[in-house]
Design a protein around this motif. Structure first.
Motif, short mmCIF file in Angstrom:
data_model
loop_
_atom_site.label_atom_id
_atom_site.label_comp_id
_atom_site.label_asym_id
_atom_site.label_seq_id
_atom_site.Cartn_x
_atom_site.Cartn_y
_atom_site.Cartn_z
N ASN A 180 -4.75 -4.37 -12.19
CA ASN A 180 -5.03 -3.51 -13.34
C ASN A 180 -4.19 -2.23 -13.34
O ASN A 180 -4.36 -1.37 -14.18
CB ASN A 180 -6.52 -3.15 -13.40
CG ASN A 180 -6.99 -2.33 -12.22
OD1 ASN A 180 -6.21 -1.89 -11.38
ND2 ASN A 180 -8.29 -2.12 -12.13
N GLY A 181 -3.28 -2.10 -12.37
CA GLY A 181 -2.39 -0.94 -12.30
C GLY A 181 -2.89 0.20 -11.44
O GLY A 181 -2.13 1.11 -11.11
N LYS A 182 -4.14 0.18 -11.07
CA LYS A 182 -4.67 1.24 -10.20
C LYS A 182 -4.11 1.04 -8.80
O LYS A 182 -3.73 -0.05 -8.40
CB LYS A 182 -6.19 1.20 -10.17
CG LYS A 182 -6.81 1.60 -11.49
CD LYS A 182 -8.32 1.68 -11.39
CE LYS A 182 -8.89 2.09 -12.74
NZ LYS A 182 -10.34 2.23 -12.69
N GLU A 183 -4.09 2.14 -8.05
CA GLU A 183 -3.59 2.06 -6.69
C GLU A 183 -4.36 2.99 -5.77
O GLU A 183 -5.01 3.92 -6.22
CB GLU A 183 -2.10 2.37 -6.63
CG GLU A 183 -1.71 3.69 -7.23
CD GLU A 183 -0.20 3.87 -7.30
OE1 GLU A 183 0.26 4.96 -6.91
OE2 GLU A 183 0.50 2.96 -7.75
N THR A 184 -4.27 2.70 -4.50
CA THR A 184 -4.87 3.53 -3.46
C THR A 184 -3.83 3.70 -2.37
O THR A 184 -3.06 2.78 -2.09
CB THR A 184 -6.18 2.92 -2.93
OG1 THR A 184 -6.73 3.78 -1.93
CG2 THR A 184 -5.99 1.55 -2.36
N LYS A 185 -3.80 4.89 -1.76
CA LYS A 185 -2.77 5.20 -0.78
C LYS A 185 -3.38 5.74 0.51
O LYS A 185 -4.46 6.32 0.49
CB LYS A 185 -1.81 6.25 -1.32
CG LYS A 185 -1.06 5.83 -2.55
CD LYS A 185 -0.20 6.97 -3.06
CE LYS A 185 0.45 6.59 -4.38
NZ LYS A 185 1.24 7.70 -4.93
N LEU A 186 -2.63 5.54 1.57
CA LEU A 186 -2.98 6.11 2.87
C LEU A 186 -1.71 6.74 3.43
O LEU A 186 -0.68 6.07 3.51
CB LEU A 186 -3.50 5.04 3.83
CG LEU A 186 -3.76 5.47 5.27
CD1 LEU A 186 -4.89 6.50 5.32
CD2 LEU A 186 -4.08 4.28 6.14
N SER A 187 -1.77 8.01 3.77
CA SER A 187 -0.62 8.71 4.36
C SER A 187 -1.00 9.24 5.72
O SER A 187 -2.14 9.66 5.94
CB SER A 187 -0.20 9.87 3.47
OG SER A 187 0.22 9.41 2.22
N PHE A 188 -0.03 9.23 6.61
CA PHE A 188 -0.23 9.75 7.95
C PHE A 188 0.60 11.00 8.16
O PHE A 188 1.66 11.16 7.57
CB PHE A 188 0.19 8.72 9.01
CG PHE A 188 -0.64 7.47 9.02
CD1 PHE A 188 -1.97 7.49 9.39
CD2 PHE A 188 -0.08 6.25 8.66
CE1 PHE A 188 -2.74 6.34 9.41
CE2 PHE A 188 -0.83 5.09 8.68
CZ PHE A 188 -2.17 5.14 9.05
N GLU A 189 0.12 11.89 9.01
CA GLU A 189 0.87 13.07 9.43
C GLU A 189 1.57 12.74 10.75
O GLU A 189 1.03 11.98 11.56
CB GLU A 189 -0.08 14.27 9.63
CG GLU A 189 -0.83 14.69 8.37
CD GLU A 189 0.09 15.18 7.29
OE1 GLU A 189 1.12 15.84 7.61
OE2 GLU A 189 -0.19 14.92 6.11
N VAL A 190 2.73 13.30 10.95
CA VAL A 190 3.51 13.02 12.16
C VAL A 190 2.70 13.30 13.43
O VAL A 190 2.78 12.55 14.40
CB VAL A 190 4.82 13.85 12.16
CG1 VAL A 190 5.60 13.65 13.45
CG2 VAL A 190 5.68 13.49 10.97
#
Length: 81
Positions: free
Chosen positions: A28-38
């Motif tokens: 449906n075009g929606k998204e979810t993200k996960l980001s990490f810090e160094v």
């Protein structure tokens, strides 16, 4: 659960400390993200990743992207089940 198994297999081949961010995009075009810090430890990253993977709506997943700190990226495209 085949989608999750494939994603987990690919993630297991990568060093979690090299992963910068991950994105799941749905049909449906929606998204979810996960980001990490160094500075995050591998254990902290594993815990975050596990919880994030549990939150994904796998049946609706259309695309999964992984970006590493060195600029390398991986993309998995899924068909509509």
């Amino acid at each position: 659960m085949l989608k999750r198994s494939l994603v987990e297999s690919i993630l297991s081949l990568l060093d979690i400390e090299t992963i910068k961010k991950i994105k799941a995009e749905y049909f449906n075009g929606k998204e979810t993200k996960l980001s990490f810090e160094v500075a995050q430890s591998p254990i902290e990253r594993e815990v975050m990743l596990s919880a994030w993977l549990d939150s994904i709506k796998w049946r609706a997943l259309a695309e999964f992207k992984i970006e590493l700190y060195d600029g390398t990226s991986y993309k998995i495209k899924f068909g509509d089940d």
